[in-house]
Design a protein around this motif. Structure first.
Motif, mmCIF file in Angstrom:
data_model
loop_
_atom_site.group_PDB
_atom_site.id
_atom_site.type_symbol
_atom_site.label_atom_id
_atom_site.label_comp_id
_atom_site.label_asym_id
_atom_site.label_seq_id
_atom_site.Cartn_x
_atom_site.Cartn_y
_atom_site.Cartn_z
ATOM 1 N N ALA A 1 -20.991 -151.165 23.227
ATOM 2 C CA ALA A 1 -21.149 -149.738 23.042
ATOM 3 C C ALA A 1 -21.852 -149.129 21.780
ATOM 4 C CB ALA A 1 -19.769 -149.044 23.034
ATOM 5 N N VAL A 2 -21.778 -150.143 20.800
ATOM 6 C CA VAL A 2 -22.383 -149.722 19.548
ATOM 7 C C VAL A 2 -23.731 -149.984 19.420
ATOM 8 C CG1 VAL A 2 -22.127 -150.287 16.997
ATOM 9 C CG2 VAL A 2 -20.205 -149.985 18.305
ATOM 10 N N VAL A 3 -24.332 -150.582 20.110
ATOM 11 C CA VAL A 3 -25.717 -150.914 20.142
ATOM 12 C C VAL A 3 -26.732 -149.912 20.333
ATOM 13 C CG1 VAL A 3 -27.381 -152.456 21.443
ATOM 14 C CG2 VAL A 3 -25.216 -153.603 20.939
ATOM 15 N N PRO A 4 -26.700 -149.066 21.231
ATOM 16 C CA PRO A 4 -27.516 -147.986 21.239
ATOM 17 C C PRO A 4 -27.366 -147.164 20.119
ATOM 18 C CG PRO A 4 -26.758 -148.395 23.464
ATOM 19 C CD PRO A 4 -25.779 -149.183 22.531
ATOM 20 N N PRO A 5 -26.255 -146.772 19.570
ATOM 21 C CA PRO A 5 -26.266 -145.837 18.521
ATOM 22 C C PRO A 5 -27.110 -146.543 17.334
ATOM 23 C CG PRO A 5 -24.168 -145.718 19.562
ATOM 24 C CD PRO A 5 -24.692 -146.627 20.366
ATOM 25 N N LEU A 6 -27.030 -147.746 17.193
ATOM 26 C CA LEU A 6 -27.496 -148.634 16.058
ATOM 27 C C LEU A 6 -29.058 -148.444 16.217
ATOM 28 C CD1 LEU A 6 -25.253 -151.796 15.935
ATOM 29 C CD2 LEU A 6 -25.258 -150.069 14.029
ATOM 30 N N GLY A 7 -29.591 -148.577 17.173
ATOM 31 C CA GLY A 7 -30.894 -148.368 17.675
ATOM 32 C C GLY A 7 -31.426 -146.690 17.272
ATOM 33 N N LEU A 8 -30.451 -146.001 17.737
ATOM 34 C CA LEU A 8 -30.590 -144.478 17.282
ATOM 35 C C LEU A 8 -30.824 -144.296 15.802
ATOM 36 C CD1 LEU A 8 -30.693 -141.574 18.345
ATOM 37 C CD2 LEU A 8 -28.178 -141.396 18.234
ATOM 38 N N LEU A 9 -30.047 -144.993 15.164
ATOM 39 C CA LEU A 9 -30.043 -144.910 13.516
ATOM 40 C C LEU A 9 -31.199 -145.425 12.972
ATOM 41 C CD1 LEU A 9 -28.509 -144.561 11.002
ATOM 42 C CD2 LEU A 9 -27.476 -146.752 11.091
ATOM 43 N N GLY A 10 -31.804 -146.434 13.406
ATOM 44 C CA GLY A 10 -33.150 -146.758 12.945
ATOM 45 C C GLY A 10 -34.321 -145.830 13.366
ATOM 46 N N GLY A 11 -34.090 -145.340 14.735
ATOM 47 C CA GLY A 11 -35.085 -144.152 14.990
ATOM 48 C C GLY A 11 -34.938 -143.076 14.178
ATOM 49 N N TYR A 12 -33.582 -142.499 13.803
ATOM 50 C CA TYR A 12 -33.472 -141.427 12.694
ATOM 51 C C TYR A 12 -33.901 -141.738 11.614
ATOM 52 C CZ TYR A 12 -30.778 -138.209 9.873
ATOM 53 O OH TYR A 12 -30.252 -137.593 8.796
ATOM 54 N N LEU A 13 -33.696 -143.026 10.952
ATOM 55 C CA LEU A 13 -34.305 -143.365 9.737
ATOM 56 C C LEU A 13 -35.885 -143.028 9.653
ATOM 57 C CD1 LEU A 13 -32.182 -146.400 8.785
ATOM 58 C CD2 LEU A 13 -31.795 -144.095 7.798
ATOM 59 N N ARG A 14 -36.481 -143.493 10.861
ATOM 60 C CA ARG A 14 -37.972 -143.393 10.750
ATOM 61 C C ARG A 14 -38.327 -141.790 10.898
ATOM 62 N NH1 ARG A 14 -42.957 -144.296 9.146
ATOM 63 N NH2 ARG A 14 -44.494 -143.659 10.717
ATOM 64 N N LEU A 15 -37.321 -141.087 11.627
ATOM 65 C CA LEU A 15 -37.534 -139.704 11.921
ATOM 66 C C LEU A 15 -37.807 -139.112 10.306
ATOM 67 C CD1 LEU A 15 -38.266 -137.143 13.434
ATOM 68 C CD2 LEU A 15 -35.678 -137.038 13.873
ATOM 69 N N ARG A 16 -36.547 -139.234 9.666
ATOM 70 C CA ARG A 16 -36.204 -138.826 8.203
ATOM 71 C C ARG A 16 -37.636 -139.027 7.238
ATOM 72 N NH1 ARG A 16 -30.934 -138.739 5.067
ATOM 73 N NH2 ARG A 16 -32.644 -137.929 3.777
ATOM 74 N N GLN A 17 -38.188 -140.615 7.434
ATOM 75 C CA GLN A 17 -39.175 -140.870 6.891
ATOM 76 C C GLN A 17 -40.685 -140.113 7.171
ATOM 77 O OE1 GLN A 17 -40.814 -144.826 7.506
ATOM 78 N NE2 GLN A 17 -41.097 -145.336 5.417
ATOM 79 N N VAL A 18 -40.732 -139.953 8.241
ATOM 80 C CA VAL A 18 -41.718 -138.935 8.816
ATOM 81 C C VAL A 18 -41.804 -137.729 8.368
ATOM 82 C CG1 VAL A 18 -42.927 -137.993 10.881
ATOM 83 C CG2 VAL A 18 -42.402 -140.274 10.761
ATOM 84 N N ARG A 19 -40.442 -136.849 8.328
ATOM 85 C CA ARG A 19 -40.211 -135.525 7.910
ATOM 86 C C ARG A 19 -40.516 -135.536 6.477
ATOM 87 N NH1 ARG A 19 -35.119 -133.561 11.751
ATOM 88 N NH2 ARG A 19 -36.292 -133.531 13.538
ATOM 89 N N SER A 20 -40.084 -136.410 5.595
ATOM 90 C CA SER A 20 -40.189 -136.199 4.277
ATOM 91 C C SER A 20 -41.558 -136.448 3.774
ATOM 92 C CB SER A 20 -39.242 -137.402 3.639
ATOM 93 O OG SER A 20 -39.638 -138.512 3.745
ATOM 94 N N SER A 21 -42.373 -137.120 4.497
ATOM 95 C CA SER A 21 -43.771 -137.629 4.155
ATOM 96 C C SER A 21 -44.467 -136.226 4.359
ATOM 97 C CB SER A 21 -44.372 -138.558 4.754
ATOM 98 O OG SER A 21 -44.597 -138.572 6.095
ATOM 99 N N ARG A 22 -44.037 -135.253 5.191
ATOM 100 C CA ARG A 22 -44.679 -134.278 5.759
ATOM 101 C C ARG A 22 -44.513 -132.896 4.748
ATOM 102 N NH1 ARG A 22 -43.234 -133.768 11.991
ATOM 103 N NH2 ARG A 22 -44.469 -135.678 12.965
ATOM 104 N N GLN A 23 -43.589 -133.237 4.111
ATOM 105 C CA GLN A 23 -43.192 -132.225 3.024
ATOM 106 C C GLN A 23 -44.049 -132.315 1.502
ATOM 107 O OE1 GLN A 23 -39.057 -132.175 2.552
ATOM 108 N NE2 GLN A 23 -38.839 -131.528 4.497
#
Length: 137
Positions: free
Chosen positions: A115-137
């Motif tokens: 049950a924890v595996v998909p949220p861990l992948g989601l966390l990795g995607g979220y970290l990338r999304l935060r990185q992308v958003r912070s580079s746009r600012q």
């Protein structure tokens, strides 16, 4: 649906499974070398300790987060969905493992890990999304 990158999801899934396998092999080898075991039965016994299982679970979780990040980065879009979907292969193997041991040897921890595996992948995607958003600012 257009934000899903099949290539990124497959690469992330393969990264997750192959890297987890290699890390598990290295962990088992380290246990064997450090405890001076003589045969496979002793390695199985040493690897079954709660401490070793905890270390293996933490390492596997970190690898799943990295796989989600990798899939999100490769996709370049839809970071959250691609990160989550990178867990498909790990989840499929988990389902197969539980089904193969059902019902005699399936444990609650197997279901929790699954049950924890998909949220861990989601966390990795979220970290990338935060990185992308912070580079746009």
């Amino acid at each position: 649906m257009s934000s899903i990158s099949v290539k990124a999801v497959i690469v992330g899934g393969l990264f997750d499974v192959v890297t987890s396998f290699v890390a598990g092999f290295i962990l088992t080898l380290a246990i064997a070398l450090s405890s001076g075991v003589q045969n496979i039965e002793e390695i199985k016994q040493a690897s079954g300790s709660e401490t070793v299982q905890l270390v293996a679970t933490v390492i596997g979780a970190a690898i799943s987060v990295a796989a989600g990040y990798l899939a999100a980065r490769m996709a370049g879009r839809g970071e959250l969905i691609n990160g989550s979907l990178s867990s498909f292969l790990c989840a499929a193997i988990g389902i197969y493992t539980i089904a193969a041991r059902w019902p005699e040897h399936a444990e609650a921890s197997d279901f929790i890990k699954l049950a924890v595996v998909p949220p861990l992948g989601l966390l990795g995607g979220y970290l990338r999304l935060r990185q992308v958003r912070s580079s746009r600012q």
